[in-house]
Scaffold this motif. Sequence first.
Motif, mmCIF file in Angstrom:
data_model
loop_
_atom_site.group_PDB
_atom_site.id
_atom_site.type_symbol
_atom_site.label_atom_id
_atom_site.label_comp_id
_atom_site.label_asym_id
_atom_site.label_seq_id
_atom_site.Cartn_x
_atom_site.Cartn_y
_atom_site.Cartn_z
ATOM 1 N N PRO A 87 0.840 -1.196 0.000
ATOM 2 C CA PRO A 87 0.000 0.000 0.000
ATOM 3 C C PRO A 87 0.878 1.250 0.000
ATOM 4 O O PRO A 87 2.098 1.178 -0.237
ATOM 5 C CB PRO A 87 -0.763 -0.135 1.314
ATOM 6 C CG PRO A 87 0.260 -0.737 2.228
ATOM 7 C CD PRO A 87 1.090 -1.678 1.366
ATOM 8 N N GLU A 88 0.283 2.411 0.278
ATOM 9 C CA GLU A 88 1.092 3.580 0.569
ATOM 10 C C GLU A 88 1.802 3.342 1.906
ATOM 11 O O GLU A 88 1.331 2.557 2.741
ATOM 12 C CB GLU A 88 0.234 4.847 0.595
ATOM 13 C CG GLU A 88 -0.767 4.934 1.719
ATOM 14 C CD GLU A 88 -2.026 4.115 1.491
ATOM 15 O OE1 GLU A 88 -3.007 4.343 2.229
ATOM 16 O OE2 GLU A 88 -2.035 3.225 0.609
ATOM 17 N N THR A 89 2.939 4.016 2.105
ATOM 18 C CA THR A 89 3.812 3.720 3.244
ATOM 19 C C THR A 89 3.090 3.761 4.587
ATOM 20 O O THR A 89 3.355 2.931 5.466
ATOM 21 C CB THR A 89 4.989 4.712 3.269
ATOM 22 O OG1 THR A 89 5.730 4.597 2.054
ATOM 23 C CG2 THR A 89 5.911 4.455 4.444
ATOM 24 N N ALA A 90 2.165 4.682 4.752
ATOM 25 C CA ALA A 90 1.511 4.864 6.051
ATOM 26 C C ALA A 90 0.747 3.627 6.501
ATOM 27 O O ALA A 90 0.498 3.453 7.699
ATOM 28 C CB ALA A 90 0.564 6.066 5.996
ATOM 29 N N ARG A 91 0.383 2.727 5.579
ATOM 30 C CA ARG A 91 -0.399 1.544 5.944
ATOM 31 C C ARG A 91 0.409 0.258 5.929
ATOM 32 O O ARG A 91 -0.144 -0.830 6.145
ATOM 33 C CB ARG A 91 -1.609 1.410 5.021
ATOM 34 C CG ARG A 91 -2.628 2.527 5.183
ATOM 35 C CD ARG A 91 -3.973 2.124 4.590
ATOM 36 N NE ARG A 91 -3.852 1.909 3.154
ATOM 37 C CZ ARG A 91 -4.536 0.969 2.483
ATOM 38 N NH1 ARG A 91 -5.355 0.153 3.115
ATOM 39 N NH2 ARG A 91 -4.392 0.855 1.178
ATOM 40 N N ASN A 92 1.701 0.336 5.663
ATOM 41 C CA ASN A 92 2.516 -0.882 5.617
ATOM 42 C C ASN A 92 2.428 -1.668 6.922
ATOM 43 O O ASN A 92 2.229 -2.888 6.919
ATOM 44 C CB ASN A 92 3.980 -0.532 5.334
ATOM 45 C CG ASN A 92 4.267 -0.374 3.856
ATOM 46 O OD1 ASN A 92 3.472 -0.773 3.011
ATOM 47 N ND2 ASN A 92 5.403 0.212 3.547
ATOM 48 N N ALA A 93 2.605 -0.980 8.033
ATOM 49 C CA ALA A 93 2.641 -1.683 9.320
ATOM 50 C C ALA A 93 1.299 -2.340 9.620
ATOM 51 O O ALA A 93 1.246 -3.507 10.022
ATOM 52 C CB ALA A 93 3.031 -0.715 10.444
ATOM 53 N N ASP A 94 0.218 -1.612 9.416
ATOM 54 C CA ASP A 94 -1.107 -2.153 9.735
ATOM 55 C C ASP A 94 -1.395 -3.420 8.929
ATOM 56 O O ASP A 94 -1.809 -4.445 9.493
ATOM 57 C CB ASP A 94 -2.176 -1.097 9.456
ATOM 58 C CG ASP A 94 -3.578 -1.639 9.685
ATOM 59 O OD1 ASP A 94 -3.891 -1.993 10.838
ATOM 60 O OD2 ASP A 94 -4.348 -1.716 8.711
ATOM 61 N N LEU A 95 -1.152 -3.377 7.628
ATOM 62 C CA LEU A 95 -1.470 -4.536 6.793
ATOM 63 C C LEU A 95 -0.509 -5.693 7.046
ATOM 64 O O LEU A 95 -0.923 -6.860 7.025
ATOM 65 C CB LEU A 95 -1.451 -4.134 5.317
ATOM 66 C CG LEU A 95 -2.637 -3.282 4.863
ATOM 67 C CD1 LEU A 95 -2.464 -2.843 3.416
ATOM 68 C CD2 LEU A 95 -3.958 -4.027 5.031
#
Length: 358
Positions: A87-95
Amino acid sequence: MRCQGSCMGAPDVLRVVVFSGCGHGVIAQTLAVHPRFEVVAVADDDAIPDQMHQRNKTMARSLGVPYIRDVAAAIQRFQPHVACVSPETARNADLSVRAADAGLHIIQDKPMAASVEECDRIIAAVEQAEVRFSLWNRNTFPTIRHARRLLTAGTIGQPRAIHVDFYFAKDAGVLIDSGESEDVPADWRGHGELTVEGIYPLAYIRYLLGVEVQRVFARTTSHFFQKHADRGLEDLATVTLELERGIVGSLCIGRIGRASHPNLGELKLHILGSGGAIVVSEPRPEVAVYARGLKPADYRHRRIGVRYEHRLLDDFEHAIDTGGAAMLDARDGRAIVATVSAALESGRTGQTVEVPAA
């Protein structure tokens, strides 16, 4: 499916769901043609903006798979073994955390996360679930692998210093002071080159030398592109590195524009040792083509026979089968994010900054 331990006896074909296609599309495209992996769906959260849904639909069409606007439903329906998180970087950790919690092995787009704290979340989830994690990188280029063999063999003695030039000859909108207008979406959340591309040269250093970065001093600037200058984002930077074992390093990185170079950019390493030196031109082997009819944006120097993306998936496959670490795993990714964060702080303050240890 929850994979326990080393995942010995993993299936002959590993089903993959792409968790968002808004990032680096080459990862999913390479998975789709690798004989061990089968991409079965693209999935994302329903609440994302419409333009992201459109990008996901475009990727799903290109892969010939359905697009599911519900990540949990896609996992339930397709029972994947692997999540491709891009995804975009801001959602990497969540996913990535959600993928690990579901027992999926993860191949993730760079950068690993927006902060060291988010990297720690990924590490905790991956290690708790005992799944494999691979972060996208360029360490499988033949030139980089050959340099590692030379260093391991002691060809130049003990490494003393390393320098990396990593200039990508790519555009990023209109040039500073060009007078041209540019339509930048109001919700554009870009990052500077250290954040976006710094993983590549820092991963080289980590892979080749096997040492931690202890402190950094950096200079950053917006030199080429108006979009970066308007938002205080660097498109050019230098970083001095102090590493373990008394090794010193330096890095020059930038996005320098398509017209600045005949191939992908100036990507070169210089390694000095106690008994010699190694100089590595990363993109080679290549063929130079100069002919009528070429377009201005066509690369004159073209890489041949590299297939680094496929070798990276071979490494990921091996990690899944053996339970070993991937070439660039979650803890490696955290170390790189920590180094980039320290470099950005140094660029803002003009001071040397310690890199926090894991």
